[in-house]
Motif scaffolding. Sequence first.
Motif, PDB file in Angstrom:
ATOM      1  N   VAL A 154      27.435  25.364  24.894  1.00  0.00           N
ATOM      2  CA  VAL A 154      26.897  25.022  26.106  1.00  0.00           C
ATOM      3  C   VAL A 154      28.038  24.541  27.299  1.00  0.00           C
ATOM      4  CG1 VAL A 154      25.256  23.633  27.442  1.00  0.00           C
ATOM      5  CG2 VAL A 154      24.792  24.791  25.256  1.00  0.00           C
ATOM      6  N   GLU A 155      28.261  24.979  28.268  1.00  0.00           N
ATOM      7  CA  GLU A 155      28.879  24.474  29.582  1.00  0.00           C
ATOM      8  C   GLU A 155      30.422  24.808  29.207  1.00  0.00           C
ATOM      9  OE1 GLU A 155      28.489  20.581  30.676  1.00  0.00           O
ATOM     10  OE2 GLU A 155      26.663  20.855  31.498  1.00  0.00           O
ATOM     11  N   THR A 156      30.699  25.921  28.318  1.00  0.00           N
ATOM     12  CA  THR A 156      32.122  26.483  28.173  1.00  0.00           C
ATOM     13  C   THR A 156      32.122  27.844  28.688  1.00  0.00           C
ATOM     14  OG1 THR A 156      31.440  27.518  26.275  1.00  0.00           O
ATOM     15  CG2 THR A 156      32.399  25.265  25.951  1.00  0.00           C
ATOM     16  N   ALA A 157      31.043  28.155  29.500  1.00  0.00           N
ATOM     17  CA  ALA A 157      31.137  29.243  30.261  1.00  0.00           C
ATOM     18  C   ALA A 157      29.978  29.149  31.078  1.00  0.00           C
ATOM     19  CB  ALA A 157      30.497  30.692  29.113  1.00  0.00           C
ATOM     20  N   PRO A 158      29.759  30.139  31.995  1.00  0.00           N
ATOM     21  CA  PRO A 158      28.510  29.939  33.041  1.00  0.00           C
ATOM     22  C   PRO A 158      27.197  29.961  32.321  1.00  0.00           C
ATOM     23  CG  PRO A 158      30.388  31.726  33.719  1.00  0.00           C
ATOM     24  CD  PRO A 158      30.393  31.427  32.427  1.00  0.00           C
ATOM     25  N   ASP A 159      26.091  29.676  32.806  1.00  0.00           N
ATOM     26  CA  ASP A 159      24.827  29.497  32.195  1.00  0.00           C
ATOM     27  C   ASP A 159      24.236  31.310  32.035  1.00  0.00           C
ATOM     28  OD1 ASP A 159      24.419  26.890  32.440  1.00  0.00           O
ATOM     29  OD2 ASP A 159      23.972  26.998  34.601  1.00  0.00           O
ATOM     30  N   ILE A 160      24.362  31.883  33.021  1.00  0.00           N
ATOM     31  CA  ILE A 160      24.055  33.330  33.157  1.00  0.00           C
ATOM     32  C   ILE A 160      24.939  34.286  33.714  1.00  0.00           C
ATOM     33  CG2 ILE A 160      22.180  35.240  33.559  1.00  0.00           C
ATOM     34  CD1 ILE A 160      19.986  33.157  32.995  1.00  0.00           C
ATOM     35  N   VAL A 161      25.300  35.368  33.220  1.00  0.00           N
ATOM     36  CA  VAL A 161      26.190  36.390  33.636  1.00  0.00           C
ATOM     37  C   VAL A 161      25.499  37.652  33.674  1.00  0.00           C
ATOM     38  CG1 VAL A 161      28.513  37.372  33.918  1.00  0.00           C
ATOM     39  CG2 VAL A 161      28.239  35.197  33.275  1.00  0.00           C
TER      40      VAL A 161
END
Length: 338
Positions: free
Chosen positions: A318-325
């Motif tokens: 969590v929070e190391t990448a966008p929530d949804i892509v």
Amino acid sequence: MIRRRQALCLVGSLAVLALGKTVRAEQSDDSALMQVHSEHALNAIFGLPGAAVRPVQSSEWQLSVEHGNQFIGSAAGDEILFLDGETSEVVLRYRQRLAACWQGELVLPFFQHSGGEFDRAIDDWHQFFGLPDASRDEYPNHQLTYTYSDAAGEKLRVDSAQSGVGDIGVSVQRTLSCQATADTTGAEAIVRMGLELPTGSVSELRGNGQLDAYVDIQSAVLSNGGRWRGGASIGVLYAGDNERLARQRNLVAFGTAGTQYRVSQRFRAMLQLDWHTPFYRSVLPELNDPTVVLTAGLRYLLADNQTLELSISEDVAVETAPDIVARLAWTYRPSRER
């Protein structure tokens, strides 16, 4: 927990590289891996490549659009990070057979950072499924604020819409165990080397401003019956120094493991796990923890050597990448007769 996830991803990638039954020939339609690039704004500037593509018979064009919503931030020690906005990446890829066992690729990315339109929908999604939303409802919707500061003061601020060309990528790959007379769509393992050129703007988060280089190896295509395909890759990236952000790690390991299920003659269902070690030395987990992303996709085979691919990515770490892509890709392979 994050380090355990990283270790599991590494072990999984190595296991798929080493095990499984290979198939004799492979078209890119049946490749188990997708070229996702699900990164938050401070990681996306580096030359981390998507998975290598199976060899093409002559040439191939791919146009993809990837759109991510991010609401990420924390403060610790002297560092403060806040990423609230949406980033779109339009990528044109051209692949060309160079010889029986060799293939080259040119990647031209175009970035746009904006306040976006999906904040309310993402918050409703989190609320409906009881997922953590990092207090999204306490901030205005559809704003763009990408900032980072440390003891030296504010090093980055992007708070107005930006767009332009990113860092152009070039790579060459060789199919291993390949003979000069072999089928160029063979499913053997692939080794690849590539560069990302500093053509994008650092201040607008469209590039690193330095030369990045990488090498990776992809497993042979694995098969379990007539419907399942699998594959994995593992590699290392050397990222050029960027003094405008947090202290950087020059060497970053990365990998992918994926599977594809043949639903019908034209439909393929995909599931993929991508990971990489952190780009920065920081006290903030968003910058210092490994990134792990899970992607589910659907590939549709059109007529005339064309393919459509739709996928959705979610940050596992969590929070190391966008929530949804969300990603939509169109691929076209001109026939040799044309």
